[in-house]
Scaffold this active site. Sequence first.
Site, mmCIF file in Angstrom:
data_model
loop_
_atom_site.group_PDB
_atom_site.id
_atom_site.type_symbol
_atom_site.label_atom_id
_atom_site.label_comp_id
_atom_site.label_asym_id
_atom_site.label_seq_id
_atom_site.Cartn_x
_atom_site.Cartn_y
_atom_site.Cartn_z
ATOM 1 N N GLU A 99 -8.811 -4.605 -10.218
ATOM 2 C CA GLU A 99 -9.508 -4.546 -8.951
ATOM 3 C C GLU A 99 -10.151 -3.023 -9.319
ATOM 4 O O GLU A 99 -10.107 -2.523 -10.163
ATOM 5 C CB GLU A 99 -8.443 -4.205 -8.058
ATOM 6 C CG GLU A 99 -7.230 -3.129 -8.510
ATOM 7 C CD GLU A 99 -5.930 -3.217 -7.609
ATOM 8 O OE1 GLU A 99 -6.309 -3.675 -6.405
ATOM 9 O OE2 GLU A 99 -5.028 -2.564 -7.780
ATOM 10 N N LYS A 134 0.811 -1.229 -0.233
ATOM 11 C CA LYS A 134 -0.058 0.108 -0.072
ATOM 12 C C LYS A 134 0.864 1.346 0.007
ATOM 13 O O LYS A 134 0.982 1.859 0.980
ATOM 14 C CB LYS A 134 -0.821 0.066 1.355
ATOM 15 C CG LYS A 134 -1.834 -1.138 1.077
ATOM 16 C CD LYS A 134 -3.263 -0.879 2.225
ATOM 17 C CE LYS A 134 -3.926 0.276 1.513
ATOM 18 N NZ LYS A 134 -5.343 0.319 2.267
#
Length: 383
Positions: free
Chosen positions: A266, A230
């Site tokens: 995604e 992330k």
Amino acid sequence: MALRCLSQSSTTSSYLSKIWGFRMHGTKAAASVVEEHVSGAEREDEEYADVDWDKLGFSLVRTDYMFATRSCRDGNFEQGYLSRYGNIELNPAAGILNYGQGLIEGMKAYRGEDGRILLFRPELNAMRMKIGAERMCMHSPSVHQFIEGVKQTVLANRRWVPPPGKGSLYLRPLLFGTGASLGVAAAPEYTFLVFGSPVQNYFKEGTAALNLYVEKVIPRAYLGGTGGVKAISNYGPVLEVMRRAKSRGFSDVLYLDAETGKNIEEVSAANIFLVKGNIIVTPVTSGTILGGITRKSVIEIALDLGYKVEERRVPVEELKEAEEVFCTGTAAGVASVGSITYQNTRTEYKVGDGIVTQQLRSILLGIQTGSIQDTKNWVLQIA
């Protein structure tokens, strides 16, 4: 086609706290250290903050405290401190905006019906930050330090954890470089911050649905990229594409893979699932897709319920075959998708009660809030 089938902490009375922050001044800035004396007697100890919880929304709400610690020159992190919630100062020169030397996690604290305060699988967030830091040549706090920092932040802000059913305390553990660096060299020091903001339930009624737009023109990481990390730098191009989609009336964007442009990947920072009868299909996390913690949990719940889960490459054409589509992520939990538009063709999906998506959402939320027995020991009770 690759296919994998899956049949305690409290505040001290008085102390000196240090926050290593970052202040933005256009494109130039200098590192700064903010020192603040905090007395535990100053803190209000009412059960709940003075907030209209029904109108909470998702905008940033300043709580009472944040947690901070930084690494020493040997790479080990110092003892962390709680501090009064001050302004977070962005400092590009300190490294956070230089070469993406920043990692961010997202997690939630819930208040159960019996008043308990619960964290959902915090060790997975801690491990993901540690693995991501290693991949980016950054120092990182240990799993124990990560969890303790999160616990201290929540306990110091417990009055900001919404009442049962009203939302959650959204937590942002943040790791970034705080030393001058040349070229792409790693920073000599790193800061670990944890701060939180109360947010409402993403879908209060549980039936609101996303309408997605398939975006093809966007730079995406290739196999072996940073999909499992992330990193702050990952969000730049995503935010621009989301802005364009929202200006056209869509709620979010579904991305295709950069390698072939033929497979779905995604939805912004969320994972996607297709439901076809008793089979649930989701793109395999092959290095470009973030393996979300909610994603992992929903797969385990689905398997326990007797569904067959396939993790594999998912051609974009399969969107037309799905009965339901849903997304998973920390903020949304399990979010229904009402429609997806691809090449000017709109495909609609089942939403509402009595569907697989709603079943998975209810069970996940029940475990997170303590209303369903946690047989997997996913929930950490901290108060």
